[in-house]
Design an enzyme around this catalytic site. Structure first.
Site, PDB file in Angstrom:
ATOM      1  N   VAL A   1     -46.070 -27.426  44.576  1.00  0.00           N
ATOM      2  CA  VAL A   1     -45.632 -28.084  43.347  1.00  0.00           C
ATOM      3  C   VAL A   1     -44.109 -28.209  43.318  1.00  0.00           C
ATOM      4  O   VAL A   1     -43.390 -27.385  43.898  1.00  0.00           O
ATOM      5  CB  VAL A   1     -46.128 -27.336  42.088  1.00  0.00           C
ATOM      6  CG1 VAL A   1     -47.639 -27.403  41.991  1.00  0.00           C
ATOM      7  CG2 VAL A   1     -45.637 -25.897  42.057  1.00  0.00           C
ATOM      8  N   HIS A   2     -43.630 -29.261  42.658  1.00  0.00           N
ATOM      9  CA  HIS A   2     -42.195 -29.498  42.530  1.00  0.00           C
ATOM     10  C   HIS A   2     -41.955 -30.539  41.449  1.00  0.00           C
ATOM     11  O   HIS A   2     -42.857 -31.284  41.079  1.00  0.00           O
ATOM     12  CB  HIS A   2     -41.595 -29.962  43.865  1.00  0.00           C
ATOM     13  CG  HIS A   2     -42.248 -31.169  44.452  1.00  0.00           C
ATOM     14  ND1 HIS A   2     -43.468 -31.119  45.120  1.00  0.00           N
ATOM     15  CD2 HIS A   2     -41.877 -32.472  44.454  1.00  0.00           C
ATOM     16  CE1 HIS A   2     -43.798 -32.342  45.523  1.00  0.00           C
ATOM     17  NE2 HIS A   2     -42.848 -33.181  45.118  1.00  0.00           N
ATOM     18  N   THR A   3     -40.730 -30.569  40.954  1.00  0.00           N
ATOM     19  CA  THR A   3     -40.348 -31.510  39.910  1.00  0.00           C
ATOM     20  C   THR A   3     -39.250 -32.421  40.430  1.00  0.00           C
ATOM     21  O   THR A   3     -38.237 -31.947  40.953  1.00  0.00           O
ATOM     22  CB  THR A   3     -39.818 -30.764  38.664  1.00  0.00           C
ATOM     23  OG1 THR A   3     -40.824 -29.868  38.194  1.00  0.00           O
ATOM     24  CG2 THR A   3     -39.439 -31.740  37.557  1.00  0.00           C
TER      25      THR A   3
END
Length: 197
Positions: free
Chosen positions: A123-125
């Site tokens: 996951v990452h933004t």
């Protein structure tokens, strides 16, 4: 034929063909290297890091990434989630100081490849600086995006902005100026940020 002058792309053309043949997730491999600048990591915290996107939508397009390899936000601890959220705030502050955008898009590709994520299992933004009028005829009609700044120049500007944040770790002695801002941060090392709990 459309032609766009982008001399910094020569690094991609002349790269070692085996450079991309790394075992494992790039979001796990890159932070383990001892070359933050080459890996384009501009800031780190106890549980997360900020990396420039190699294929940015706009100058300053970065990703805020938890250290832990997981494809589920719910698998992260409260401390990891809070650290990630605080690093997003600090990153927006650094983007505003370094680049002066009119706004910032924040986004996450959740649900794997169906959501458009090329790395679905970590996951990452994404944080993408935006300017009024940054979409013009080139992407709309010409299906071509023009980037106005090389990644190395963006790295330098963001690195300096992160180093000036109050959460930046001290450097050399107390390493702070009269206003309490960190200075003399090594440009080849990611800025270390520490948030109060």
């Amino acid at each position: 034929m459309d032609q766009v002058f982008a001399p910094w792309r020569i690094e991609w053309v002349e790269r070692d063909d085996h450079e991309d043949d790394v075992d494992g997730c790039p979001f796990c491999v890159l932070p383990e290297r001892d070359e933050d600048r080459d890996s384009r990591i501009v800031a780190r915290t106890d549980h997360s890091f900020v990396i420039l996107n190699n294929y940015p939508y706009n100058p300053g397009h970065v990703m805020v990434i938890p250290d832990r390899h997981t494809g589920e936000w719910g698998a992260l601890s409260d401390a990891e989630l809070l650290d990630h959220a605080r690093l997003k705030v600090a990153t927006i502050d650094a983007l505003e100081a370094a680049l002066g955008p009119d706004g910032v898009n924040a986004g996450e590709n959740l649900g794997g490849s169906a959501a458009g994520g090329s790395i679905a299992d970590h996951v990452h933004t994404h944080l993408v600086p935006r300017w009024s009028g940054d979409t013009n005829f080139m992407p709309v009609i010409g299906d071509t995006k023009v980037l106005v700044e090389a990644l190395d120049d963006t790295y330098d500007r963001l690195h300096e902005a992160f180093a000036s944040l109050p959460a930046a770790a001290p450097r050399d002695g107390d390493g702070r100026d009269d206003q309490g801002a960190a200075h003399d941060a090594d440009p080849d090392r990611a800025v270390r940020l520490s948030f109060e709990t």
